[in-house]
Design a protein around this motif. Structure first.
Motif, PDB file in Angstrom:
ATOM      1  N   MET A  78       0.859  -1.197   0.000  1.00  0.00           N
ATOM      2  CA  MET A  78       0.000   0.000   0.000  1.00  0.00           C
ATOM      3  C   MET A  78       0.881   1.227   0.000  1.00  0.00           C
ATOM      4  O   MET A  78       1.600   1.527   0.952  1.00  0.00           O
ATOM      5  N   ALA A  79       0.907   1.999  -1.082  1.00  0.00           N
ATOM      6  CA  ALA A  79       1.769   3.180  -1.225  1.00  0.00           C
ATOM      7  C   ALA A  79       1.076   4.392  -0.663  1.00  0.00           C
ATOM      8  O   ALA A  79      -0.119   4.568  -0.808  1.00  0.00           O
ATOM      9  N   THR A  80       1.852   5.246  -0.047  1.00  0.00           N
ATOM     10  CA  THR A  80       1.340   6.486   0.545  1.00  0.00           C
ATOM     11  C   THR A  80       2.039   7.665  -0.089  1.00  0.00           C
ATOM     12  O   THR A  80       3.275   7.729  -0.105  1.00  0.00           O
ATOM     13  N   ALA A  81       1.265   8.572  -0.647  1.00  0.00           N
ATOM     14  CA  ALA A  81       1.841   9.751  -1.303  1.00  0.00           C
ATOM     15  C   ALA A  81       2.242  10.760  -0.243  1.00  0.00           C
ATOM     16  O   ALA A  81       1.463  11.059   0.660  1.00  0.00           O
ATOM     17  N   VAL A  82       3.456  11.291  -0.366  1.00  0.00           N
ATOM     18  CA  VAL A  82       3.989  12.267   0.594  1.00  0.00           C
ATOM     19  C   VAL A  82       3.894  13.638  -0.036  1.00  0.00           C
ATOM     20  O   VAL A  82       4.494  13.894  -1.074  1.00  0.00           O
ATOM     21  N   ALA A  83       3.118  14.511   0.603  1.00  0.00           N
ATOM     22  CA  ALA A  83       2.947  15.876   0.084  1.00  0.00           C
ATOM     23  C   ALA A  83       4.107  16.735   0.517  1.00  0.00           C
ATOM     24  O   ALA A  83       4.668  16.550   1.601  1.00  0.00           O
ATOM     25  N   PRO A  84       4.527  17.668  -0.328  1.00  0.00           N
ATOM     26  CA  PRO A  84       5.638  18.558   0.054  1.00  0.00           C
ATOM     27  C   PRO A  84       5.216  19.462   1.206  1.00  0.00           C
ATOM     28  O   PRO A  84       4.088  19.905   1.288  1.00  0.00           O
ATOM     29  N   VAL A  85       6.167  19.712   2.120  1.00  0.00           N
ATOM     30  CA  VAL A  85       5.913  20.526   3.317  1.00  0.00           C
ATOM     31  C   VAL A  85       6.502  21.907   3.101  1.00  0.00           C
ATOM     32  O   VAL A  85       7.651  22.046   2.698  1.00  0.00           O
ATOM     33  N   THR A  86       5.711  22.918   3.343  1.00  0.00           N
ATOM     34  CA  THR A  86       6.157  24.309   3.227  1.00  0.00           C
ATOM     35  C   THR A  86       6.105  24.961   4.580  1.00  0.00           C
ATOM     36  O   THR A  86       5.522  24.447   5.537  1.00  0.00           O
ATOM     37  N   ARG A  90      -7.857 -12.364  10.186  1.00  0.00           N
ATOM     38  CA  ARG A  90      -7.804 -13.629  10.913  1.00  0.00           C
ATOM     39  C   ARG A  90      -9.107 -13.852  11.692  1.00  0.00           C
ATOM     40  O   ARG A  90      -9.646 -14.960  11.728  1.00  0.00           O
ATOM     41  N   VAL A  91      -9.617 -12.798  12.310  1.00  0.00           N
ATOM     42  CA  VAL A  91     -10.870 -12.927  13.053  1.00  0.00           C
ATOM     43  C   VAL A  91     -12.014 -13.298  12.102  1.00  0.00           C
ATOM     44  O   VAL A  91     -12.853 -14.154  12.403  1.00  0.00           O
ATOM     45  N   GLN A  92     -12.039 -12.661  10.934  1.00  0.00           N
ATOM     46  CA  GLN A  92     -13.082 -12.950   9.955  1.00  0.00           C
ATOM     47  C   GLN A  92     -12.982 -14.388   9.460  1.00  0.00           C
ATOM     48  O   GLN A  92     -14.011 -15.072   9.298  1.00  0.00           O
ATOM     49  N   ASP A  93     -11.750 -14.877   9.225  1.00  0.00           N
ATOM     50  CA  ASP A  93     -11.574 -16.258   8.767  1.00  0.00           C
ATOM     51  C   ASP A  93     -12.057 -17.241   9.837  1.00  0.00           C
ATOM     52  O   ASP A  93     -12.715 -18.250   9.515  1.00  0.00           O
ATOM     53  N   GLU A  94     -11.757 -16.953  11.123  1.00  0.00           N
ATOM     54  CA  GLU A  94     -12.205 -17.853  12.188  1.00  0.00           C
ATOM     55  C   GLU A  94     -13.730 -17.865  12.277  1.00  0.00           C
ATOM     56  O   GLU A  94     -14.350 -18.923  12.480  1.00  0.00           O
ATOM     57  N   ALA A 116      -1.617  -0.002  10.542  1.00  0.00           N
ATOM     58  CA  ALA A 116      -2.829  -0.266   9.768  1.00  0.00           C
ATOM     59  C   ALA A 116      -2.776  -1.645   9.126  1.00  0.00           C
ATOM     60  O   ALA A 116      -3.776  -2.387   9.099  1.00  0.00           O
ATOM     61  N   ARG A 117      -1.587  -2.048   8.582  1.00  0.00           N
ATOM     62  CA  ARG A 117      -1.467  -3.379   7.980  1.00  0.00           C
ATOM     63  C   ARG A 117      -1.632  -4.472   9.040  1.00  0.00           C
ATOM     64  O   ARG A 117      -2.316  -5.478   8.817  1.00  0.00           O
ATOM     65  N   ALA A 118      -1.036  -4.252  10.236  1.00  0.00           N
ATOM     66  CA  ALA A 118      -1.175  -5.258  11.296  1.00  0.00           C
ATOM     67  C   ALA A 118      -2.633  -5.395  11.729  1.00  0.00           C
ATOM     68  O   ALA A 118      -3.132  -6.507  11.958  1.00  0.00           O
ATOM     69  N   TYR A 119      -3.324  -4.254  11.834  1.00  0.00           N
ATOM     70  CA  TYR A 119      -4.732  -4.308  12.232  1.00  0.00           C
ATOM     71  C   TYR A 119      -5.578  -4.995  11.161  1.00  0.00           C
ATOM     72  O   TYR A 119      -6.473  -5.788  11.483  1.00  0.00           O
ATOM     73  N   SER A 120      -5.271  -4.730   9.872  1.00  0.00           N
ATOM     74  CA  SER A 120      -6.020  -5.375   8.786  1.00  0.00           C
ATOM     75  C   SER A 120      -5.795  -6.888   8.805  1.00  0.00           C
ATOM     76  O   SER A 120      -6.742  -7.668   8.631  1.00  0.00           O
ATOM     77  N   GLN A 121      -4.559  -7.321   9.054  1.00  0.00           N
ATOM     78  CA  GLN A 121      -4.269  -8.752   9.119  1.00  0.00           C
ATOM     79  C   GLN A 121      -4.997  -9.401  10.298  1.00  0.00           C
ATOM     80  O   GLN A 121      -5.538 -10.505  10.184  1.00  0.00           O
TER      81      GLN A 121
END
Length: 350
Positions: free
Chosen positions: A1-9, A75-79, A66-71
């Motif tokens: 999952m790629a995250t776009a980094v906005a330039p900081v001013t 697992r809960v859904q599969d069970e 976020a990835r750990a929570y999605s995984q």
């Protein structure tokens, strides 16, 4: 999952971290920021660079969480899917096992059958209670009377029993007779007491003296008020005579007559002294303002500075200069202290 980094001013800074920490507080970050700004002379760009690094690090951290929570949720859904499939294969979605369900089914009863069974049981209980009560009543009736009162006494009670109205009338008549008898006895006792000779230990002259000294409360109050007025008048006369005698005595002060007259003349009321000092200070303030304005006009109109004071001396004079209101308050306080001292000295002389 790629995250776009906005330039900081410098004008718009945004934090995407969920931890809520905005400013680095650890020692290494502070030392690095100090080194970039003051040693390497990178200025505000160094701060923006550290902010961008911190934001990127927190963004990556949020992405990992976020990835750990999605995984975990997967697992809960599969069970859950696995358990639902198993319960569907068993034919029941309850949490009980098949053995428990069979035991519950065996114990289950039809409502109509249960009602009929309970009705029959209650009828049997009612019949048994009636038979038991009849037997107990017959047994109690066969037993002899166990009262402690004999038959003759119970008959006498029945004969002496009265109607409530008849008892009330009889009681009222009895109370009236008792009151009449009490009045007769009181009259006879009073007559006997009056017929007896007087046995007091006071003589006739002492009783006449006591009767003479006995007073009415109002008369006693009037007499006491008159007595207090006489005492007050005599005290005022005595105080006036004493004051005249004291005034006629020669002065016992160590000061001469001229000094006392001078002190009395110089004595001043604190309120009058305060008013006089206030008026005097107000006049002096107005005069000072006029003189100061004229002096400033002359100084400003002069082509050069003609003061003989040096700069240090002028600063010292400016520091020692006093505000008119402050001077007035200080003078008022001094006059009050002098008046208090004078009153204490006069009290000691007296």
């Amino acid at each position: 999952m790629a995250t776009a980094v906005a330039p900081v001013t410098a004008s718009s800074l945004s934090w995407s971290s969920s931890t809520g920490s905005g400013t680095p507080r650890d020692r290494e970050a502070l030392l690095r920021l100090h080194r970039l700004r003051f040693v390497e002379r990178r200025g505000h760009d160094a701060s923006l660079e550290m902010i961008e690094e911190r934001r990127s690090r927190e963004v990556r951290k949020d992405a990992r969480q976020a990835r750990a929570y999605s995984q975990q949720m997967q697992r809960v859904q599969d069970e859950c899917d696995k358990r639902i499939a198993q319960m569907s294969a068993d034919g029941s979605f309850t949490h009980r096992s098949k053995q428990e369900r069979d035991e519950l089914e065996e114990r289950r009863q039809d409502p109509g059958e249960a009602l009929a069974k309970m009705t029959k049981h209650m009828r049997e209980v009612a019949v048994a209670y009636k038979d038991q009560k009849a037997a107990m009543t017959a047994k109690v009736g066969e037993r002899p009377n166990m009262s402690v009162r004999p038959k003759e006494e119970l008959a006498r009670w029945e004969e002496a029993r009265q109607d409530p109205k008849e008892a009330a009338e009889k009681s009222a008549k009895y109370m009236a007779e008792m009151a009449h008898r009490s009045r007769d006895e009181m009259s006879a006792m009073t007559a006997r007491v009056q017929d007896r000779p007087r046995r007091t230990f006071w003589t006739k002259e002492q009783r006449e003296r006591i009767e003479e000294l006995r007073q009415d409360p109002d008369e006693a109050r009037d007499k006491m008020e008159k007595h207090m007025q006489d005492l007050s008048r005599s005290w005022r006369e005595e105080r006036g005579t004493m004051t005249e005698r004291v005034s006629a005595l020669p002065a016992m002060s160590f000061r001469s007559r001229e000094q006392r007259e001078q002190i009395e003349q110089a004595r001043q009321d604190p309120t009058e002294a305060e008013a006089k000092m206030t008026a005097r200070l107000r006049e002096r303030r107005q005069t000072h303002k006029a003189e100061h304005g004229a002096m400033m006009d002359r100084v400003l109109s002069s082509p050069r500075r003609m003061s003989r004071w040096t700069k240090e001396e002028r600063d010292q004079i400016e520091e020692l200069r006093q505000d008119p209101d402050e001077a007035r308050l200080k003078a008022t306080q001094t006059m009050k202290e002098q008046a208090q001292t004078y009153r204490e000295m006069k009290k000691e002389m007296q």
